[in-house]
Structures are given as C-alpha cells and as structure tokens.
Motif scaffolding. Structure first.
Motif: not given
Length: 189
Positions: A106-130
């Motif tokens: 996931v390449v973060q390049a902008g924030e036109s829908a909002g600057a903040r992001l709530t991210l649960s731990a499992d979404s990184l731990r188990t999804s493969g998201v980098e």
C-alpha cells in the motif's frame, strides 16, 4: 509490476488518472480504480482501468466491492484517498482465520478522503499489508529516471492528462474553481 493487480484509490483525480495510465504502461495485469463520480469512473475505464469501484456507497457495499474486485488479490494499492475508503479496504483484506497472505504493498500518496486512518492490529498482522510512503526508494537518480520516462510517455502520447489553461490575469478566480474534475489547471502568461 508486470502482471500484478493494482488498485488505484482515488483514480478520478488528476494524479489518480495518471497512476492508472502509468500502471498500464508498466505492464499491470489488472487495474482496479476507485472514485465517487460515475461519469468520471467511466472515463477512467477508457484510460486503462479494468474495473471500477464507486466509493460513494454504504460501508458494507464498499467492502463487498473491494472483495469482489480483488480476484486473486491486490499486489499494489496506490492510495490517494486515505480516510474512510482505505479503512474499509484494509478491513476487507483482513482474513477471518489464520492465513499465509501474499504481500500487498500500500503506497500512501494522498489524503483527499481524510488525513487520519484507524488501523486495527490484525489488519497488519494477518493481511500481508505493507504500508509505504510515496517517496520510498526515491533518490536523485531514480527521480531523474522516472521523470525521463514520464516525459517520454507524454511526448509519445502514451501518457495523457487533461489541462485547463487560464491566463495569468484570471489566476484569482481560477484558484477558487471547483469544476476541474480530473483536469489540471495551468496558468499561462
């Protein structure tokens, strides 16, 4: 990127439209594009997207759309949106049970829908998201190479972007315009 599945979040803006075209030029196997304007999403299909997702739907419908469009999985997400759409995307990528997921860059390049992001731990731990910033791996050498490639594609007509020229004398009113929708404002003397 050859053969990979690319998701462009915010593909109806100027940068998003360019990202769709660049992904195609780099050999993406499949391109999924998001936006919230049906007419502009149709235009993005003409630019090279294979599938589009309307983000102006309820959360459950958006999560289903991300899941249905991913096929064998997204390899790269170019995110010009952040905020609500990206939160829903990340939730949709989180498996319900233990898995050995392939990496999703996931390449973060902008924030036109909002600057903040709530991210649960499992979404990184188990999804493969980098998650990476857009400037990752950029240096003067790679920047020059990328710039040269973009100029060559533009000159050859392989990469196109809509511009709206306004005279310098109209810059004050041009600055307040909200009707550009996918076009870049260019001030000329």
């Amino acid at each position: 990127m050859p053969g990979e599945t690319v998701l462009v979040q915010g593909a109806t803006g100027v940068a998003g439209r360019l990202a769709v075209q660049v992904a195609r030029l780099l050999g993406a196997g499949r391109i999924v594009a998001t936006g919230r304007d049906e007419g502009q999403l149709r235009e993005v299909l003409d630019l090279g997207a294979d599938t589009v997702i309307d983000t102006a739907v309820p959360d459950d419908a958006l999560a289903r759309a991300y899941t249905e469009a991913r096929g064998d999985g997204y390899d790269v997400v170019v995110d010009f949106l952040r905020g609500r759409p990206t939160e829903i995307l990340l939730r949709s990528l989180t498996p319900e049970s233990f898995a050995f997921p392939k990496p999703i860059r996931v390449v973060q390049a902008g924030e036109s829908a909002g600057a903040r992001l709530t991210l649960s731990a499992d979404s990184l731990r188990t999804s493969g998201v980098e998650i990476y910033g857009a400037a990752r791996n950029l240096n003067p050498g790679t920047m020059g190479e990328v710039y040269g490639r973009v100029v060559a594609w533009t000159r050859s007509g392989e990469l196109a972007f809509a511009v709206e020229k306004v005279p310098l004398s109209a810059v004050e009113s041009a600055w307040r315009r909200t009707d550009l929708r996918g076009r870049r404002l260019v001030v000329v003397p």
